[in-house]
Scaffold this motif. Structure first.
Motif, PDB file in Angstrom:
ATOM      1  N   HIS A   5       0.839  -1.200   0.000  1.00  0.00           N
ATOM      2  CA  HIS A   5       0.000   0.000   0.000  1.00  0.00           C
ATOM      3  C   HIS A   5       0.876   1.252   0.000  1.00  0.00           C
ATOM      4  O   HIS A   5       1.827   1.360   0.764  1.00  0.00           O
ATOM      5  CB  HIS A   5      -0.899   0.003   1.243  1.00  0.00           C
ATOM      6  N   VAL A   6       0.524   2.189  -0.873  1.00  0.00           N
ATOM      7  CA  VAL A   6       1.256   3.444  -0.972  1.00  0.00           C
ATOM      8  C   VAL A   6       0.310   4.582  -0.626  1.00  0.00           C
ATOM      9  O   VAL A   6      -0.813   4.643  -1.143  1.00  0.00           O
ATOM     10  CB  VAL A   6       1.813   3.655  -2.398  1.00  0.00           C
ATOM     11  N   THR A   7       0.737   5.466   0.265  1.00  0.00           N
ATOM     12  CA  THR A   7      -0.060   6.631   0.616  1.00  0.00           C
ATOM     13  C   THR A   7       0.061   7.657  -0.501  1.00  0.00           C
ATOM     14  O   THR A   7       1.139   8.184  -0.763  1.00  0.00           O
ATOM     15  CB  THR A   7       0.420   7.241   1.948  1.00  0.00           C
ATOM     16  N   LYS A   8      -1.054   7.935  -1.150  1.00  0.00           N
ATOM     17  CA  LYS A   8      -1.073   8.876  -2.267  1.00  0.00           C
ATOM     18  C   LYS A   8      -1.407  10.268  -1.745  1.00  0.00           C
ATOM     19  O   LYS A   8      -2.454  10.470  -1.123  1.00  0.00           O
ATOM     20  CB  LYS A   8      -2.104   8.433  -3.311  1.00  0.00           C
ATOM     21  N   LEU A   9      -0.516  11.207  -2.026  1.00  0.00           N
ATOM     22  CA  LEU A   9      -0.667  12.558  -1.501  1.00  0.00           C
ATOM     23  C   LEU A   9      -0.816  13.585  -2.621  1.00  0.00           C
ATOM     24  O   LEU A   9      -0.229  13.430  -3.696  1.00  0.00           O
ATOM     25  CB  LEU A   9       0.545  12.934  -0.646  1.00  0.00           C
ATOM     26  N   ALA A  10      -1.585  14.618  -2.343  1.00  0.00           N
ATOM     27  CA  ALA A  10      -1.686  15.775  -3.227  1.00  0.00           C
ATOM     28  C   ALA A  10      -0.996  16.944  -2.530  1.00  0.00           C
ATOM     29  O   ALA A  10      -1.355  17.304  -1.411  1.00  0.00           O
ATOM     30  CB  ALA A  10      -3.154  16.119  -3.504  1.00  0.00           C
ATOM     31  N   VAL A  11       0.008  17.497  -3.172  1.00  0.00           N
ATOM     32  CA  VAL A  11       0.779  18.602  -2.599  1.00  0.00           C
ATOM     33  C   VAL A  11       0.337  19.901  -3.265  1.00  0.00           C
ATOM     34  O   VAL A  11       0.524  20.083  -4.473  1.00  0.00           O
ATOM     35  CB  VAL A  11       2.293  18.393  -2.801  1.00  0.00           C
ATOM     36  N   LEU A  12      -0.240  20.794  -2.484  1.00  0.00           N
ATOM     37  CA  LEU A  12      -0.755  22.064  -2.997  1.00  0.00           C
ATOM     38  C   LEU A  12       0.003  23.207  -2.324  1.00  0.00           C
ATOM     39  O   LEU A  12      -0.024  23.341  -1.094  1.00  0.00           O
ATOM     40  CB  LEU A  12      -2.254  22.180  -2.725  1.00  0.00           C
ATOM     41  N   LEU A  27       9.639  18.616  -0.545  1.00  0.00           N
ATOM     42  CA  LEU A  27       9.267  17.365  -1.201  1.00  0.00           C
ATOM     43  C   LEU A  27      10.008  16.175  -0.601  1.00  0.00           C
ATOM     44  O   LEU A  27       9.494  15.054  -0.583  1.00  0.00           O
ATOM     45  CB  LEU A  27       9.514  17.461  -2.700  1.00  0.00           C
ATOM     46  N   ALA A  28      11.215  16.419  -0.092  1.00  0.00           N
ATOM     47  CA  ALA A  28      11.941  15.358   0.608  1.00  0.00           C
ATOM     48  C   ALA A  28      11.207  14.975   1.893  1.00  0.00           C
ATOM     49  O   ALA A  28      11.129  13.797   2.253  1.00  0.00           O
ATOM     50  CB  ALA A  28      13.365  15.809   0.923  1.00  0.00           C
ATOM     51  N   GLU A  29      10.655  15.972   2.574  1.00  0.00           N
ATOM     52  CA  GLU A  29       9.878  15.721   3.797  1.00  0.00           C
ATOM     53  C   GLU A  29       8.572  15.007   3.452  1.00  0.00           C
ATOM     54  O   GLU A  29       8.178  14.058   4.141  1.00  0.00           O
ATOM     55  CB  GLU A  29       9.582  17.040   4.505  1.00  0.00           C
ATOM     56  N   VAL A  30       7.913  15.441   2.402  1.00  0.00           N
ATOM     57  CA  VAL A  30       6.664  14.815   1.973  1.00  0.00           C
ATOM     58  C   VAL A  30       6.880  13.333   1.676  1.00  0.00           C
ATOM     59  O   VAL A  30       6.019  12.493   1.977  1.00  0.00           O
ATOM     60  CB  VAL A  30       6.106  15.538   0.721  1.00  0.00           C
ATOM     61  N   ALA A  31       8.045  12.991   1.124  1.00  0.00           N
ATOM     62  CA  ALA A  31       8.351  11.601   0.777  1.00  0.00           C
ATOM     63  C   ALA A  31       8.369  10.685   1.997  1.00  0.00           C
ATOM     64  O   ALA A  31       8.231   9.462   1.859  1.00  0.00           O
ATOM     65  CB  ALA A  31       9.678  11.523   0.031  1.00  0.00           C
ATOM     66  N   LYS A  32       8.533  11.256   3.180  1.00  0.00           N
ATOM     67  CA  LYS A  32       8.513  10.448   4.410  1.00  0.00           C
ATOM     68  C   LYS A  32       7.111   9.938   4.713  1.00  0.00           C
ATOM     69  O   LYS A  32       6.941   8.935   5.399  1.00  0.00           O
ATOM     70  CB  LYS A  32       9.006  11.272   5.602  1.00  0.00           C
ATOM     71  N   TYR A  33       6.110  10.628   4.200  1.00  0.00           N
ATOM     72  CA  TYR A  33       4.726  10.308   4.542  1.00  0.00           C
ATOM     73  C   TYR A  33       3.967   9.613   3.417  1.00  0.00           C
ATOM     74  O   TYR A  33       2.906   9.037   3.650  1.00  0.00           O
ATOM     75  CB  TYR A  33       3.981  11.592   4.943  1.00  0.00           C
ATOM     76  N   GLY A  34       4.505   9.679   2.198  1.00  0.00           N
ATOM     77  CA  GLY A  34       3.826   9.034   1.084  1.00  0.00           C
ATOM     78  C   GLY A  34       4.408   9.487  -0.239  1.00  0.00           C
ATOM     79  O   GLY A  34       5.492  10.063  -0.298  1.00  0.00           O
ATOM     80  N   SER A 116     -13.458  14.115   5.938  1.00  0.00           N
ATOM     81  CA  SER A 116     -13.654  13.053   4.947  1.00  0.00           C
ATOM     82  C   SER A 116     -12.769  11.840   5.216  1.00  0.00           C
ATOM     83  O   SER A 116     -12.753  10.886   4.435  1.00  0.00           O
ATOM     84  CB  SER A 116     -13.368  13.595   3.537  1.00  0.00           C
ATOM     85  N   GLY A 117     -12.012  11.886   6.310  1.00  0.00           N
ATOM     86  CA  GLY A 117     -11.200  10.741   6.706  1.00  0.00           C
ATOM     87  C   GLY A 117      -9.811  10.704   6.120  1.00  0.00           C
ATOM     88  O   GLY A 117      -9.104   9.703   6.245  1.00  0.00           O
ATOM     89  N   LEU A 118      -9.400  11.798   5.467  1.00  0.00           N
ATOM     90  CA  LEU A 118      -8.055  11.863   4.894  1.00  0.00           C
ATOM     91  C   LEU A 118      -7.129  12.626   5.823  1.00  0.00           C
ATOM     92  O   LEU A 118      -7.571  13.477   6.605  1.00  0.00           O
ATOM     93  CB  LEU A 118      -8.081  12.539   3.517  1.00  0.00           C
ATOM     94  N   ILE A 119      -5.845  12.332   5.741  1.00  0.00           N
ATOM     95  CA  ILE A 119      -4.860  12.986   6.590  1.00  0.00           C
ATOM     96  C   ILE A 119      -4.391  14.282   5.941  1.00  0.00           C
ATOM     97  O   ILE A 119      -4.325  14.392   4.719  1.00  0.00           O
ATOM     98  CB  ILE A 119      -3.666  12.051   6.866  1.00  0.00           C
ATOM     99  N   VAL A 120      -4.107  15.276   6.777  1.00  0.00           N
ATOM    100  CA  VAL A 120      -3.650  16.579   6.286  1.00  0.00           C
ATOM    101  C   VAL A 120      -2.324  16.938   6.933  1.00  0.00           C
ATOM    102  O   VAL A 120      -2.211  16.984   8.167  1.00  0.00           O
ATOM    103  CB  VAL A 120      -4.671  17.689   6.580  1.00  0.00           C
ATOM    104  N   TYR A 121      -1.315  17.169   6.101  1.00  0.00           N
ATOM    105  CA  TYR A 121      -0.025  17.665   6.558  1.00  0.00           C
ATOM    106  C   TYR A 121       0.072  19.137   6.178  1.00  0.00           C
ATOM    107  O   TYR A 121      -0.096  19.493   5.012  1.00  0.00           O
ATOM    108  CB  TYR A 121       1.125  16.892   5.904  1.00  0.00           C
ATOM    109  N   GLY A 122       0.335  19.986   7.156  1.00  0.00           N
ATOM    110  CA  GLY A 122       0.490  21.397   6.885  1.00  0.00           C
ATOM    111  C   GLY A 122       1.958  21.789   6.921  1.00  0.00           C
ATOM    112  O   GLY A 122       2.736  21.223   7.701  1.00  0.00           O
TER     113      GLY A 122
END
Length: 251
Positions: A5-12, A27-34, A116-122
């Motif tokens: 399973h891969v966590t699919k993230l949208a980076v805005l 983006l290096a930090e984002v890669a830690k989460y998905g 909606s049950g999705l995780i949010v990274y700020g």
């Protein structure tokens, strides 16, 4: 064989409200989460204000989304970013979102995505308003991500004495260990980290000069650490216990 399973993230990214120097470490930090399946940066790309971003867009494969400022004093970029976020949310293709901005206007968006049950990274600067920070599952301050080789490192590791004097930190860690512990007072480090993040989304061991939560907890000298093997060939699990519980457990 089933795929992992891969966590699919949208980076805005609110480019009007973020520095281009954060792009690579972000983006290096984002890669830690998905995995960032969508990478978009919003702003008026005809403006000289965003010229520093243009190289980063190419280098990091970030899609620029053009948004003209229709009216003076109104942030059209925020509106465009929120509309796109809702479209992506309703697509059902993502497990979480990364919202890059220090603007409180995204507080409701973060809350709605979590509903909606999705995780949010700020991701944002220290000036980010508390309501937006609290609306995220986890919030990372961007100054932690940016290396400054030409300056003295601002986040030197705090000593045990300094950490112990931080009553807010000590209480946060102790309460998290107690909440995640078994009858003998032992708690898994991952369990402790999960509780800490839920209670304080902007908590980051790097703010105290340590790369990992385990290093920070060890540095306080207030806790016992134990590495246990759950089975042959499996990675060891780190357990934590308040030292004050040691005597209680023997009684």
């Amino acid at each position: 064989m089933a795929s992992e399973h891969v966590t699919k993230l949208a980076v805005l990214i609110d480019a009007d409200n973020a520095q281009p120097t954060i792009a690579e470490p972000l983006l290096a930090e984002v890669a830690k989460y998905g995995t960032a399946h969508v990478k978009r940066a919003y702003g008026d790309w005809t403006s000289n204000h965003l010229k520093g971003w243009k190289e980063q867009l190419l280098t990091q494969s970030i899609q620029p989304i053009q948004q003209f400022g229709y009216t003076s004093g109104k942030n059209a970029t925020d509106s465009a970013m929120i509309i796109d976020a809702m479209d992506l949310l309703y697509s059902g293709r993502f497990n979480g979102f990364c919202i890059v901005s220090s603007d409180s206007d995204f507080t409701r968006l973060a809350a709605r995505i979590r509903e909606s049950g999705l995780i949010v990274y700020g991701f944002g600067e220290r000036k980010t308003p508390d309501p937006f920070v609290a609306a995220c599952d986890k919030f990372i301050y961007t100054d932690i991500l940016i290396a400054k080789p030409d300056e003295e490192q601002p986040l030197k590791p705090r000593t045990a004495a300094q950490l112990k004097q931080d009553s807010s930190l000590v209480n946060l860690l102790r309460n998290a260990v107690d909440a995640a512990s078994d009858d003998d007072g032992w708690a898994t480090l991952s369990g402790v980290g999960s509780i800490v993040t839920k209670q304080r989304p902007n908590f980051d061991a790097r703010s105290y000069g340590y790369n990992k939560l385990s290093e920070l907890i060890t540095a306080t000298t207030l806790f016992e650490m134990d590495r246990r093997s759950p089975g042959e060939g499996r990675p060891k699990v780190i357990y934590v216990r308040n030292k004050s519980k040691k005597a209680t457990a023997r009684d």
